[in-house]
Design an enzyme around this catalytic site. Structure first.
Site, PDB file in Angstrom:
ATOM      1  N   LYS A   1       5.145  13.074  12.056  1.00 16.16           N
ATOM      2  CA  LYS A   1       3.875  13.620  11.538  1.00 16.16           C
ATOM      3  C   LYS A   1       2.797  13.657  12.628  1.00 16.16           C
ATOM      4  CE  LYS A   1       0.434  14.606   8.845  1.00 16.16           C
ATOM      5  NZ  LYS A   1       0.223  15.988   8.424  1.00 16.16           N
TER       6      LYS A   1
ATOM      7  N   LYS B   1      -8.759  11.166  13.155  1.00 14.51           N
ATOM      8  CA  LYS B   1      -7.966   9.937  12.964  1.00 14.51           C
ATOM      9  C   LYS B   1      -6.526  10.137  13.453  1.00 14.51           C
ATOM     10  CE  LYS B   1      -5.855   9.718   9.308  1.00 14.51           C
ATOM     11  NZ  LYS B   1      -4.774   9.717   8.359  1.00 14.51           N
TER      12      LYS B   1
ATOM     13  N   LEU C   1      -3.317   7.711   0.965  1.00 10.29           N
ATOM     14  CA  LEU C   1      -4.610   7.140   1.349  1.00 10.29           C
ATOM     15  C   LEU C   1      -5.050   7.662   2.704  1.00 10.29           C
ATOM     16  CD1 LEU C   1      -3.363   3.673   0.249  1.00 10.29           C
ATOM     17  CD2 LEU C   1      -5.181   4.962  -0.915  1.00 10.29           C
ATOM     18  N   PRO C   2      -6.368   7.582   2.997  1.00  9.17           N
ATOM     19  CA  PRO C   2      -6.836   8.160   4.257  1.00  9.17           C
ATOM     20  C   PRO C   2      -6.307   7.474   5.520  1.00  9.17           C
ATOM     21  CG  PRO C   2      -8.648   7.914   2.694  1.00  9.17           C
ATOM     22  CD  PRO C   2      -7.476   7.203   2.089  1.00  9.17           C
TER      23      PRO C   2
ATOM     24  N   THR D   1      -0.996   9.397   6.235  1.00 12.34           N
ATOM     25  CA  THR D   1      -0.697   9.453   7.670  1.00 12.34           C
ATOM     26  C   THR D   1      -1.360   8.241   8.313  1.00 12.34           C
ATOM     27  OG1 THR D   1      -0.765  11.854   7.590  1.00 12.34           O
ATOM     28  CG2 THR D   1      -0.850  10.830   9.767  1.00 12.34           C
TER      29      THR D   1
ATOM     30  N   ASN E   1      -6.996   1.504   4.892  1.00 10.32           N
ATOM     31  CA  ASN E   1      -6.897   1.640   3.434  1.00 10.32           C
ATOM     32  C   ASN E   1      -5.509   1.243   2.942  1.00 10.32           C
ATOM     33  OD1 ASN E   1      -8.627   4.685   3.994  1.00 10.32           O
ATOM     34  ND2 ASN E   1      -9.583   2.813   3.240  1.00 10.32           N
TER      35      ASN E   1
HETATM   36  P1  NAD Z   1      -8.906  12.182   0.692  1.00 10.52           P
HETATM   37  O1  NAD Z   1      -9.939  11.405   1.412  1.00 10.52           O
HETATM   38  O2  NAD Z   1      -9.255  13.479   0.049  1.00 10.52           O
HETATM   39  O3  NAD Z   1      -8.247  11.274  -0.472  1.00 10.52           O
HETATM   40  C1  NAD Z   1      -7.919   9.924  -0.321  1.00 10.52           C
HETATM   41  C2  NAD Z   1      -8.145   9.210  -1.648  1.00 10.52           C
HETATM   42  O4  NAD Z   1      -7.816   7.823  -1.430  1.00 10.52           O
HETATM   43  C3  NAD Z   1      -9.605   9.262  -2.113  1.00 10.52           C
HETATM   44  O5  NAD Z   1      -9.655   9.689  -3.469  1.00 10.52           O
HETATM   45  C4  NAD Z   1     -10.086   7.824  -1.952  1.00 10.52           C
HETATM   46  O6  NAD Z   1     -11.049   7.439  -2.928  1.00 10.52           O
HETATM   47  C5  NAD Z   1      -8.776   7.051  -2.113  1.00 10.52           C
HETATM   48  N1  NAD Z   1      -8.840   5.718  -1.533  1.00 10.52           N
HETATM   49  C6  NAD Z   1      -9.335   5.322  -0.335  1.00 10.52           C
HETATM   50  N2  NAD Z   1      -9.224   3.998  -0.181  1.00 10.52           N
HETATM   51  C7  NAD Z   1      -8.627   3.531  -1.309  1.00 10.52           C
HETATM   52  C8  NAD Z   1      -8.273   2.251  -1.758  1.00 10.52           C
HETATM   53  N3  NAD Z   1      -8.486   1.163  -1.004  1.00 10.52           N
HETATM   54  N4  NAD Z   1      -7.693   2.143  -2.965  1.00 10.52           N
HETATM   55  C9  NAD Z   1      -7.463   3.254  -3.729  1.00 10.52           C
HETATM   56  N5  NAD Z   1      -7.801   4.495  -3.370  1.00 10.52           N
HETATM   57  C10 NAD Z   1      -8.387   4.628  -2.168  1.00 10.52           C
HETATM   58  O7  NAD Z   1      -7.710  12.351   1.713  1.00 10.52           O
HETATM   59  P2  NAD Z   1      -6.537  13.445   1.652  1.00 10.52           P
HETATM   60  O8  NAD Z   1      -7.003  14.706   2.259  1.00 10.52           O
HETATM   61  O9  NAD Z   1      -5.962  13.456   0.269  1.00 10.52           O
HETATM   62  O10 NAD Z   1      -5.495  12.783   2.675  1.00 10.52           O
HETATM   63  C11 NAD Z   1      -4.717  11.651   2.345  1.00 10.52           C
HETATM   64  C12 NAD Z   1      -3.746  11.380   3.477  1.00 10.52           C
HETATM   65  O11 NAD Z   1      -2.904  12.525   3.658  1.00 10.52           O
HETATM   66  C13 NAD Z   1      -4.431  11.126   4.834  1.00 10.52           C
HETATM   67  O12 NAD Z   1      -3.758  10.108   5.518  1.00 10.52           O
HETATM   68  C14 NAD Z   1      -4.314  12.462   5.530  1.00 10.52           C
HETATM   69  O13 NAD Z   1      -4.311  12.288   6.947  1.00 10.52           O
HETATM   70  C15 NAD Z   1      -2.993  12.976   4.996  1.00 10.52           C
HETATM   71  N6  NAD Z   1      -2.853  14.438   4.971  1.00 10.52           N
HETATM   72  C16 NAD Z   1      -3.863  15.230   4.490  1.00 10.52           C
HETATM   73  C17 NAD Z   1      -3.688  16.628   4.472  1.00 10.52           C
HETATM   74  C18 NAD Z   1      -4.776  17.543   3.969  1.00 10.52           C
HETATM   75  O14 NAD Z   1      -4.653  18.767   4.166  1.00 10.52           O
HETATM   76  N7  NAD Z   1      -5.818  17.041   3.316  1.00 10.52           N
HETATM   77  C19 NAD Z   1      -2.500  17.195   4.925  1.00 10.52           C
HETATM   78  C20 NAD Z   1      -1.483  16.363   5.369  1.00 10.52           C
HETATM   79  C21 NAD Z   1      -1.677  14.980   5.370  1.00 10.52           C
END
Ligand code: NAD
Length: 335
Positions: A208, A283, A102-103, A133, A107
């Site tokens: 992280k 964030k 999750l973001p 994260t 969340n």
């Molecule tokens: P994203 O925003 O693409 O995906 C998050 C998903 O969570 C979305 O589909 C959203 O609809 C869903 N969501 C949000 N609130 C929700 C809820 N209450 N119930 C159910 N689903 C919910 O984010 P991401 O890029 O996939 O990143 C996710 C996590 O991983 C973050 O914490 C980010 O910091 C971490 N991260 C991301 C990357 C990257 O390259 N994108 C790399 C390392 C770590």
């Protein structure tokens, strides 16, 4: 479906028993539960940029999934083959191993402790792995709430980005009870090539946060160096080649270069779409800032990077990949 439910129940209770035994018995129980549980459904919540390819890698390894995302469109790739359910509580009812991606901390709190959250219907002995994260203090709070329900929580944030998520070679930084690590690793190894135990709950997040602060600083540095070189008349591809054979080389320069046209298959080659959103980097830098304040650690460059990424969010870059800091610098270059 009924057979799957019976098998899952048996595996779940065996997992629960294993957790209360001594090290040797626990190892045996864990081995038994692994072989019994390998094809039982795994819950996955949060099918975004990262969660989508991670979930697909679990499917490739033979795990049926029970999935939920608050944004139904995010589940469209999975509708035919996997169970798409209506809430995190529904996931907890159908799976005793759940991964969340999750973001933000907000969340994660909602998904675990909200009115339709996992904890409403979590089964005793369940293993809940949060790969988002988030604030290490929130991970610790969640672990306490999960423990009250007789289940186990581990924080397991990832490094590697969307490309690594697709290729199944993420790095997982895992915090929680060491005796639970083997059970978590069984799932995480389907999605990552490095699964590292860091210590108690929250230490995965700590590792992280440090990594991402360094990444933010190095991405801004790479963007500045590339922009300066281009303004001095260098060809960007040639400059990147020289940096990557010299002491300025880093992941931002050699694997995820921020300058359009230098590399294929990275967000800068696709108008900064996909990848790791600027809003998520801002964030993470906020988490680093909070952690630095509470531990009285100086993070001069980390603090400045936080301000730069926040300014970018305010200027329309929030949804673009964080490497768009290069484009931001170009737009701000007349300052
Ligand atoms: P994203 O925003 O693409 O995906 C998050 C998903 O969570 C979305 O589909 C959203 O609809 C869903 N969501 C949000 N609130 C929700 C809820 N209450 N119930 C159910 N689903 C919910 O984010 P991401 O890029 O996939 O990143 C996710 C996590 O991983 C973050 O914490 C980010 O910091 C971490 N991260 C991301 C990357 C990257 O390259 N994108 C790399 C390392 C770590």
């Amino acid at each position: 479906m009924a057979a799957a439910l019976v098998l899952r129940g048996a595996a779940g209770s065996l997992l629960g028993r294993g957790r209360r035994q001594g090290a040797g018995q626990a190892g045996l129980a864990a081995a038994c539960s692994r072989s019994m549980a390998s094809k039982t459904p795994v819950g996955f919540i949060g099918l975004g940029n990262m969660g989508n390819p991670m979930a697909k890698n679990l499917i490739k390894h033979g795990y049926p999934l029970v999935i939920y995302d608050v944004f139904p469109e995010a589940c469209k790739d999975f509708k035919d083959s996997e169970q798409v359910v209506a809430s995190p509580a529904d996931v907890a009812e159908r799976a005793d191993r759940i991964i969340t991606m999750l973001p933000t901390s907000h969340n994660a709190l909602e998904v675990y402790t909200g009115p339709k959250g996992i904890l409403k219907r979590v089964k005793k002995g369940s293993l809940l792995i949060d790969s988002s994260t988030i604030d290490p203090a929130v991970s610790k709070e969640l672990a306490k709430e999960v423990e009250k329900m007789g289940a186990v929580f581990m924080d397991s944030p990832v490094s590697g980005g969307v490309g690594a998520a697709r290729a199944g070679n993420l790095t997982f930084m895992v915090g929680g009870l060491e005796r639970e690590f083997a059970a978590a690793r069984e799932l995480l190894e389907c999605m990552g090539s490095n699964v590292v135990y860091c210590g108690g709950v929250g230490t995965g997040q700590a590792a992280k946060i440090c990594n991402n602060m360094l990444l933010a600083i190095s991405m801004i540095g790479t963007a500045e160096a590339m922009n300066l070189g281009i303004r001095l008349g260098l060809d960007p591809k040639l400059l990147a080649k020289i940096l990557n054979m010299s002491s300025g080389r880093c992941w931002s320069s050699d694997t995820y270069n921020p300058v359009p046209g230098v590399m294929d298959g990275v967000p800068s080659a696709n108008n900064y779409q996909g990848g790791f959103g600027t809003v998520l980097m801002a964030k993470d830098l906020g988490l680093a800032q909070d952690s630095a304040t509470s531990t009285k650690s100086p993070i001069l460059l980390g603090g400045m990077s936080h301000q730069i990424y926040r300014m970018m969010c305010a200027k329309g870059y929030a949804r673009k990949d964080f490497s768009s800091v290069f484009q931001f610098l170009r737009e701000e270059e007349n300052l």
